[in-house]
Scaffold this motif. Structure first.
Motif, short mmCIF file in Angstrom:
data_model
loop_
_atom_site.label_atom_id
_atom_site.label_comp_id
_atom_site.label_asym_id
_atom_site.label_seq_id
_atom_site.Cartn_x
_atom_site.Cartn_y
_atom_site.Cartn_z
N TRP A 102 -27.83 -58.47 -1.86
CA TRP A 102 -27.61 -59.54 -2.81
C TRP A 102 -26.15 -59.65 -3.21
CZ3 TRP A 102 -28.49 -60.13 -8.61
CH2 TRP A 102 -28.58 -61.45 -8.94
N GLY A 103 -25.31 -59.89 -2.25
CA GLY A 103 -23.90 -60.04 -2.55
C GLY A 103 -23.07 -59.79 -1.32
N MET A 104 -21.82 -59.54 -1.54
CA MET A 104 -20.90 -59.29 -0.45
C MET A 104 -20.28 -57.92 -0.60
SD MET A 104 -18.98 -62.89 -0.23
CE MET A 104 -19.88 -64.40 -0.12
N ALA A 131 -21.47 -53.49 -3.61
CA ALA A 131 -21.87 -54.87 -3.87
C ALA A 131 -20.82 -55.49 -4.78
CB ALA A 131 -23.25 -54.91 -4.50
N PHE A 132 -19.71 -55.89 -4.17
CA PHE A 132 -18.54 -56.36 -4.91
C PHE A 132 -17.96 -57.54 -4.16
CE2 PHE A 132 -13.87 -55.94 -5.69
CZ PHE A 132 -13.85 -55.99 -7.07
N THR A 181 -15.70 -59.35 -8.50
CA THR A 181 -16.83 -59.29 -9.40
C THR A 181 -17.97 -58.55 -8.72
OG1 THR A 181 -16.17 -61.39 -10.37
CG2 THR A 181 -18.43 -60.69 -10.77
N LEU A 182 -18.61 -57.65 -9.46
CA LEU A 182 -19.77 -56.94 -8.92
C LEU A 182 -20.90 -57.91 -8.65
CD1 LEU A 182 -19.98 -53.74 -11.15
CD2 LEU A 182 -19.28 -53.87 -8.76
N SER A 183 -21.67 -57.63 -7.62
CA SER A 183 -22.89 -58.39 -7.35
C SER A 183 -24.02 -57.38 -7.30
CB SER A 183 -22.75 -59.19 -6.06
OG SER A 183 -22.30 -58.37 -5.01
#
Length: 181
Positions: free
Chosen positions: A27-29, A52-53, A70-72
């Protein structure tokens, strides 16, 4: 890598390339950082402190590399920076009272990170101070020529000489032209 490199910075005999891989983090990059002493041989550093940032920018100065983002994932929406003095070992810290970081630069004496309507400044990439930008419009890009900072918002351009006091200097028209504020 599933995306092209975002930025490359160099300092202290080290080059650092920053990209992100949206297939590697839940759920993120995931940030992808490569370091090189010569630009020919590149290697991935030790595991990064967060996976996950979503990185948005890389800057180098004051003997340090700074990656803003930004954290994801589970902590989605928590802005912060990763810092390194050698491009290999990285440390993560959140920035208090920030919404999401959008850009970072080094102006010759300080790091400057944008958080929409706020600007964070740091002389060393480790201690950060928050300042209000002018106009309250969302700023998403920042650059410096070494003496003046420029930030670009959704409909304006502002300048600053000290990292804290911003002055709106231009309005962006619907046609994409700049006009004096």
């Amino acid at each position: 890598l599933t995306e092209a490199p975002l930025e490359v910075a160099g300092g202290g005999g080290t080059l650092v390339a920053l990209s992100r891989d949206d297939d590697e983090a839940w759920w993120g990059m995931a940030p992808v950082v490569l370091a090189s002493p010569d630009g020919a041989a590149w290697s991935a550093p030790a595991p990064l402190p967060v996976d996950a940032f979503q990185p948005v920018g890389l800057a180098c100065g004051a003997g340090r590399f700074v990656i803003a983002g930004t954290l994801s994932g589970w902590e989605w929406g928590t802005p912060g920076v990763m810092t390194s003095s050698d491009g290999v070992a990285w440390v993560f810290q959140t920035l208090d009272r920030a919404w999401s970081l959008d850009a970072v630069t080094f102006d010759g004496s300080r790091f400057v990170a944008l958080d929409g309507t706020f600007v964070f400044t740091s002389p060393d990439g480790l201690t950060w101070e928050r300042h209000q930008t002018s106009g309250g419009d969302w700023a998403s890009a920042v650059a410096s020529d070494g003496s003046t900072l420029l930030s670009l918002g959704m409909s304006w351009l502002s300048r600053c000489g000290d990292g804290a006091t911003w002055q709106r200097v231009e309005e962006v028209t619907k046609e994409g032209r700049l006009e004096e504020a």
